[in-house]
Scaffold this motif. Structure first.
Motif, short mmCIF file in Angstrom:
data_model
loop_
_atom_site.label_atom_id
_atom_site.label_comp_id
_atom_site.label_asym_id
_atom_site.label_seq_id
_atom_site.Cartn_x
_atom_site.Cartn_y
_atom_site.Cartn_z
N ASP A 431 0.83 -1.20 0.00
CA ASP A 431 0.00 0.00 0.00
C ASP A 431 0.87 1.25 0.00
N MET A 432 1.92 1.19 0.78
CA MET A 432 2.81 2.34 0.84
C MET A 432 3.40 2.63 -0.53
N ARG A 433 3.77 1.52 -1.20
CA ARG A 433 4.37 1.68 -2.52
C ARG A 433 3.38 2.35 -3.47
N LYS A 434 2.14 1.90 -3.37
CA LYS A 434 1.10 2.48 -4.23
C LYS A 434 0.91 3.96 -3.92
N ILE A 435 0.84 4.22 -2.63
CA ILE A 435 0.64 5.62 -2.23
C ILE A 435 1.78 6.49 -2.75
N PHE A 436 2.97 5.94 -2.64
CA PHE A 436 4.10 6.77 -3.05
C PHE A 436 4.22 6.87 -4.56
N GLU A 437 3.71 5.89 -5.26
CA GLU A 437 3.63 6.05 -6.71
C GLU A 437 2.73 7.23 -7.06
N VAL A 438 1.60 7.29 -6.35
CA VAL A 438 0.70 8.42 -6.58
C VAL A 438 1.40 9.73 -6.22
#
Lengths: 612, 655
Positions: A431-438
């Motif tokens: 989830d963190m990775r996704k958030i940081f992609e955003v």
């Protein structure tokens, strides 16, 4: 004094009066007392000495009440602003088009070069010339490789012929993949490039292939792109020129309502990325993140990569009891609480979100707030509805120059399962990775770049490959060109305002430091300009940043703000009680004496004439 | 994740290695507690205690989830080792509210702002760090702490404040007004702010209506030490309020109160981030003693009351909720110690808010434990020229003196430390220091054990006096006087309300041999931060009053008046000198006599008579002259017309 007060009645005058029993009204004075002696010069000399000594003292007085004004190079400031503002700052860029496998058609390299240049100018003329564009006066070098033959245009940048001879073989042998091909091309082009010959070369490779029906145009992560397919010469020229102008020079931006004038870099060239995790209501659940890990693994490479652009530092905090201030409603169909784009201006709750300005960010650094919002149980899952009715995939939005917000709905909330309260949950690393992609996409937007990987134009679509670090090399080039340009513009406007201010307040004290800062700023700006003309992007960005920060330092120097500048009125109020009465006395005395002397000497002359 | 693991590992290693009882948990933690204590003068003390701790950032990273970011940045930017900032309004009443307990010793603060900080920087950078820190704090807390920046407003105490490293700076602003704008940023440092938990009780009107309130921030970090045993940062925030319950039973000796009547709010939500949220009600030793006495009496007379725990059936008071546990302090031989009733607010919610009620059954009077000496400070002398500062200390005759000094009678000494800052415009003559014991002046310096004086330097530094007095235990009063001259300030240096007077910051009186701490039977209580704080050995400290020294304040338009009058004098001198030099006396006289022939009014006649008399010449009566008169009339008329014309023109053009 003693001489004056001594009773010495001049006998001549008394005798003269006594001798005149009947004073006639006409020519009273002359008739009164005919002058028989030459009028004395003592008193006249005395009064005039006093007067002259006063006049002589005046410059000393003015010198003593003079204030210190460091000499500012007004002319240089004007020259600089003229240099920067009159003609839009344009960088020399190097373009190169490589035509591979043109078949039997005989392309003349020089002719092609002229054609591409012409086309580029045509496209660029349509565009409003944005700050930091390339100058299109520099010519495009063209290489035509046709099997073993290799034709180069006259203005070539050390292209090694035959570097791309393996290209066809590569494509035939392996499965075609844009990313892999990009890397492969990079290795080839890199090899063939004479490195370090001042500035980087943008390369477009046109691979003509008869078998392929559709034309695919891809721009890679580095400074090159390729077009593969069956296309005519005119088409190829048009496409190449479009890629050069729209992508490599303008950064693939579409004309939007917000022009690219915004660069979220502080006046001292620093950005603080302040990451905030907001738990709207910790009674429902408390989320925490492994920020240290993200900082080390995800952010550090990006920040290192962006180093030439700005000095970026990262800080984080977790805040609690931070509800959003807009409303959301339950939508059965979409299965979630919906907030629309209309609510976005009210989403950020500045009363409860204590996204403090940072102590570490002193001075005029820019702070970008990047916020992860964890909704409370009463509003979870919280979804952003786009104007077209769809749910936003990123579930976040940006606010230019302020930062961005991402709403993160955790899995339990989506499933509707019960959560254990009072326990600190961790946001999972996926989830963190996704958030940081955003976040990285949002950061790109905050910097004014496109977040999509496709560039659409009248001539078709161009695929833009994305880099894992968020920013591709050519994008960084675009940003640093723009950055340099904005910095220089900002610097000259600041210096211009400073010089206008200083000139409009003639009695303002200007400290030596300000003068020094202005001189440094001008020096740095000149250096940046010379770097621009040499085409060294990084160095010009750095020195332009220095120029701007010095200019801002001078403008916002504390002594400039001081209210108590020594005004002329003040000076007048202090000195007039002394000088006004004294000057009056001295002037009047001098005038009287002079008059009297003239009168007396006339009388004396008259008497002399009478006597003679 | 790896970092967390290493943190845990280190924590485990530490735990196993030291096996100490006061384990420093290497994880971020936040706790909150409220201590309530009825005071003898119908008031109630409420002491909020919040503590956030962070593990050392060297090992566990610089990102925190509870510890406030701004404080972390402050610590790291200015390399603060320890810092205490307090905002206080009102004065702690040492006589009635006690002066010998941990709360009064560490939370009774001088009015206004007090800040001291110790830095972990090289000696020559301490002042620089201090200046920057004051600015940062003034921004952070919306207060004019930045006025402590100038070297004439702070000092470097040698040994009065904890460490003697020389890297400590101390400054106070006695006249700082403290209000909500200081409390709000202070609350922002708490993870729950005032949205949940005990801080919900901070109802601004009731807090600021109180008799005393002191908001304090204490920061301790050993981030910069090389030692492996560093414990990270600990931020302690306390708010101490003295309130009077609103009751209508006006005549009762002790009013009954509840939290909602005292503060106007109750705890309706717990702060889910705090690892412990407790409310304590403390009954002091003397009160407990009274209660015990009463109970014994009751038992003796009736024998009906069963001898129980002695708490539920306390004859004096009744608490509305059953306490979670009752903590007894270790007492001394004569009296039992004070009693703490612990209540937890963990299970409070909106439907069942936590609201504690205390009802007094019987009227009771008791007194608080006192510091051995009660100090007060006042000014002597009158006028705007000189005066004297006197610090008088009166023995409270409390039994603490005997308790702590176990020497035999003629060897019993009481050591009293005094720390006094004096601004430079109060020019203290330290050689005039006089000590009076029981009214008798002491000639020799035998009662002064240690003294450091650093005289003030005009406009550069404050005067500091640190001393330790050695007084016999039997002393009743001790007084200290210092004479001073009042200095003159430059016109720019006066504050806006100069006529109000100038403040001399409170003197700090500390009793080095006495420690105010509570000790409990149960050692495990040290894990509760507020209780471990109460058990900490803090020296007994009290602050004296702030002194208001009226200085000669000039009329602030004076510079212009001076300029005008000097200039006028100069102009007169120049003018007359010039006149005298170029005057022709004989000619004038002749002209006068010629003019005198034309008789003017009686006034001119008188003047000419007078001038003749002054000159010592016989006055000659002037002859009438009709023509001269008429011409002078015309001239006068012309003059009047001219002036009127000029005035009219002026009016016309300038309006």
């Amino acid at each position: 004094m003693a001489a004056a007060s001594a009773p010495t009645p001049p006998s001549t005058a008394e005798i003269a009066e006594a001798a005149e029993p009947l004073p006639s009204k006409l020519e009273n004075s002359e008739a009164d007392c005919p002058r028989k002696t030459r009028p004395g010069l003592k008193r006249l000399a005395l009064t005039f000495t006093v007067l002259f000594s006063f006049l002589l003292g005046l410059p000393f007085l003015l010198k003593s009440v003079e204030i210190y004004r460091s000499p500012l190079p007004f002319r240089e400031i004007d020259d600089l602003s003229a240099a920067v503002e009159s003609i839009p700052l344009q960088f020399p860029c190097k373009f190169r088009a490589v035509f591979v496998g043109t078949g039997g058609s005989s392309f003349d390299a020089n002719e092609l070069s002229v054609k591409i240049e012409h086309q580029m100018r045509k496209i660029a003329a349509k565009d409003s010339t944005s700050c930091g564009a390339c100058s299109y006066n520099s010519s495009v070098s063209v290489v035509v490789e046709n099997g073993a033959d290799c034709f180069r245009s006259d203005n070539d940048f050390n292209w090694k012929c035959g570097a791309l001879s393996e290209l066809n073989r590569y494509e035939d042998s392996r499965e075609y993949n844009d990313e892999l091909f990009d890397e492969y091309l990079h290795s080839l082009v890199d090899k063939s490039d004479g490195r370090g010959n001042g500035g980087n070369v943008y390369t477009m490779i046109v691979v003509r292939r008869e078998g392929q029906k559709d034309v695919s145009a891809v721009v890679g992560k580095y400074r090159h792109g390729w077009i593969v397919g069956r296309l005519s010469e005119e088409e190829a020229v048009k496409k190449v020129a479009t890629v050069f102008v729209k992508v490599f020079v303008n950064g693939g931006k579409e004309e939007g309502p917000i022009s690219g004038e915004f660069m979220p870099v502080g006046a001292d060239g620093k950005i603080v990325l302040s990451f905030n995790l907001l738990n709207a209501d910790p009674h429902d659940w408390i989320y925490d993140w492994e920020f240290q890990e993200i900082d080390d693994n995800l952010l550090a490479p990006i920040l290192k990569y962006l180093k030439p652009l700005a000095d970026i530092s990262v800080e984080s905090q977790v805040l609690y009891h931070t509800p959003k201030s807009s409303f959301s409603y339950w939508d059965e169909k979409l299965g979630g609480y919906i907030f629309t784009t209309k609510d976005l201006p009210f989403f950020v709750n500045s009363n409860e979100w204590h996204l403090d300005t940072s102590v570490a960010a002193g001075g005029r650094s820019k702070i970008l707030h990047l916020v992860v919002y964890v909704p409370s149980a009463t509003e979870c899952p919280l979804q952003l509805q786009l104007p077209n009715g769809k749910i936003s995939k990123s579930n976040g939005f940006i606010s230019p120059m302020w930062g961005s917000v991402v709403v993160w709905n955790h899995a339990a909330c989506l499933n509707g399962s019960k959560m254990e309260t009072r326990v600190r949950h961790m946001i999972s690393s996926e989830d963190m990775r996704k958030i940081f992609e955003v976040f990285i996409g949002q950061l790109r937007q905050l910097f004014g770049l496109k977040s999509k990987g496709i560039f659409r134009d009248a001539s078709g679509t161009i695929r833009l490959l994305t880099s894992e670090s968020g920013f591709t090399e050519w994008e960084l080039d675009v940003l640093s060109r723009q950055h340099t340009c904005f910095n220089l513009l900002q610097c000259t406007t600041t210096l211009g305002s400073l010089s206008r201010l200083v000139q409009s307040l003639p009695r303002m004290i200007i400290k030596e430091e300000i003068g020094e800062q202005v001189r440094y700023s001008i020096e740095a700006a000149k250096l940046a300009l010379s770097n621009v003309s040499a085409g060294i992007y990084d160095a010009s960005a750095v020195s332009s940043r220095r120029a701007r920060s010095f200019a801002e330092d001078a403008f916002y120097h504390p002594s400039m703000m001081s209210v108590s500048y020594y005004s002329f009125e003040h000076c007048f109020a202090v000195y007039s009680p002394f000088f006004l009465p004294v000057a009056l006395h001295v002037l009047l005395a001098a005038l009287r004496e002079w008059k009297r002397y003239k009168q007396e000497s006339r009388k004396f002359k008259a008497w002399k004439a009478k006597k003679d | 994740m790896s970092r967390l693991k290493s943190c845990l590992l280190i924590f485990l290693a530490l735990f196993s290695a030291t096996e100490s009882i006061n384990v420093e948990v290497l994880n971020e933690e936040f706790t909150e507690a409220l201590l309530l204590r009825p005071l003898p003068d119908r008031k109630v003390l409420a002491h909020f205690h919040f503590r956030s701790s962070a593990p050392p950032s060297e090992r566990c990273g610089r990102h925190h989830h509870i510890f406030p970011k701004s404080i972390y940045q402050l610590v790291h930017k200015f390399q603060v080792r320890e810092m205490e900032l307090s905002f206080t309004q009102g004065r702690w009443n040492y006589e009635r509210w006690g002066g010998f307990d941990p709360i009064s010793s560490s939370n009774a603060k001088p009015p206004g702002v007090e800040l001291w900080a110790e830095f972990d920087v090289p000696q020559d950078q301490v002042d620089y760090s201090w200046k920057n820190l004051t600015h940062a704090l003034s921004g952070l807390f919306c207060a004019s702490i930045n006025f402590l920046e100038h070297s004439s407003s702070y000092s470097a105490p040698q040994w009065s404040f904890g460490s003697a490293s020389g890297k400590l700076r101390y400054g106070t602003l006695p006249r700082e007004a403290v209000c909500t704008e200081n409390l709000t940023p202070w609350l922002k440092l708490l993870p729950c702010r005032d949205k949940a938990g005990l801080s919900l009780l901070m109802d601004r009107p009731s807090i600021y209506r109180g008799y005393y309130h002191s908001q304090r921030l204490h920061l301790k970090s050993d981030e910069f030490g090389a030692s492996e045993m560093s414990t990270g940062m600990v931020l302690e925030q306390t708010l101490t309020v003295v309130l009077r319950p609103d009751t209508f039973s006006g005549q009762a000796l002790q009013p009954s109160w509840s939290l909602s009547s005292l503060i106007g709010r109750s705890v309706s939500r717990k702060c889910s981030l705090s690892s412990s949220s407790n409310v304590y009600v403390q009954f002091e030793q003397n009160l407990v003693f009274e209660g015990d006495k009463l109970k014994e009496d009751g038992e003796a007379s009736e024998n009906a009351i069963p001898v129980g725990d002695g708490l539920e059936d306390n004859p004096l008071f009744e608490l509305s909720l059953p306490p979670k546990r009752v903590i007894k302090e270790l007492g001394n031989s004569q009296k039992a110690g004070s009693i703490l009733h612990e209540f937890s607010v963990e299970d409070s919610n909106e439907f069942k808010p936590f609201d504690l009620e205390l009802n007094w059954k019987l009227p009771v009077a008791w007194s608080c434990p006192q510091a051995p000496l009660q100090a007060s400070r006042f000014l002597l002398g009158s006028g705007n020229e000189r005066g004297a500062i006197a610090i008088s200390m009166k023995s409270t005759k409390s039994n603490n003196v005997e308790r702590t000094s176990s020497f035999d009678e003629n060897e019993c000494w009481l050591r009293v430390g005094i720390f006094q800052i004096v601004p430079w415009y109060v020019k203290v003559y330290y050689h005039t220091l006089k000590l009076f014991l029981d009214g008798e002046p002491q000639s020799s310096m035998e009662n002064i054990e240690k003294i450091i004086v650093s005289p003030s330097e005009d406009k550069v530094s404050t005067g500091v006096m640190e001393m330790i007095l050695r007084l016999p235990c039997s002393v009743n009063t001790a007084a200290l006087t210092l004479e001073f001259d009042k200095g003159f300030l430059h016109i720019d240096e006066y504050p806006p309300d100069a006529n109000q007077g100038f403040d001399i910051p409170s003197a700090v009186i500390h009793f080095a041999d006495f420690v105010a701490n509570m000790s409990f039977y149960d050692d495990s209580l040290k894990q509760v931060p507020i209780l471990s704080k109460l058990q900490e050995e803090v020296p007994v400290v009290s602050y004296t009053e702030v002194l208001l020294v009226p200085l000669t304040t000039p009329d602030f338009s004076m510079p212009y008046n001076v300029i005008t009058i000097t200039c006028t004098v100069f102009a007169l001198y120049f003018g007359s000198l010039l006149n005298a030099l170029r005057r022709r006396v004989g000619e004038e006289e002749r002209f006068l006599s010629g003019k005198g022939a034309r008789k003017a009014g009686p006034l001119t006649l008188m003047i000419s008579k007078l001038s003749a008399k002054l000159r010592g010449k016989p006055w000659e009566s002037p002859k009438q002259s009709e023509s001269g008169r008429s011409s002078s009339k015309y001239k006068l008329l012309a003059k009047v017309v001219l002036v009127a014309g000029v005035a009219a023109a002026w009016q016309f053009y300038f309006q």
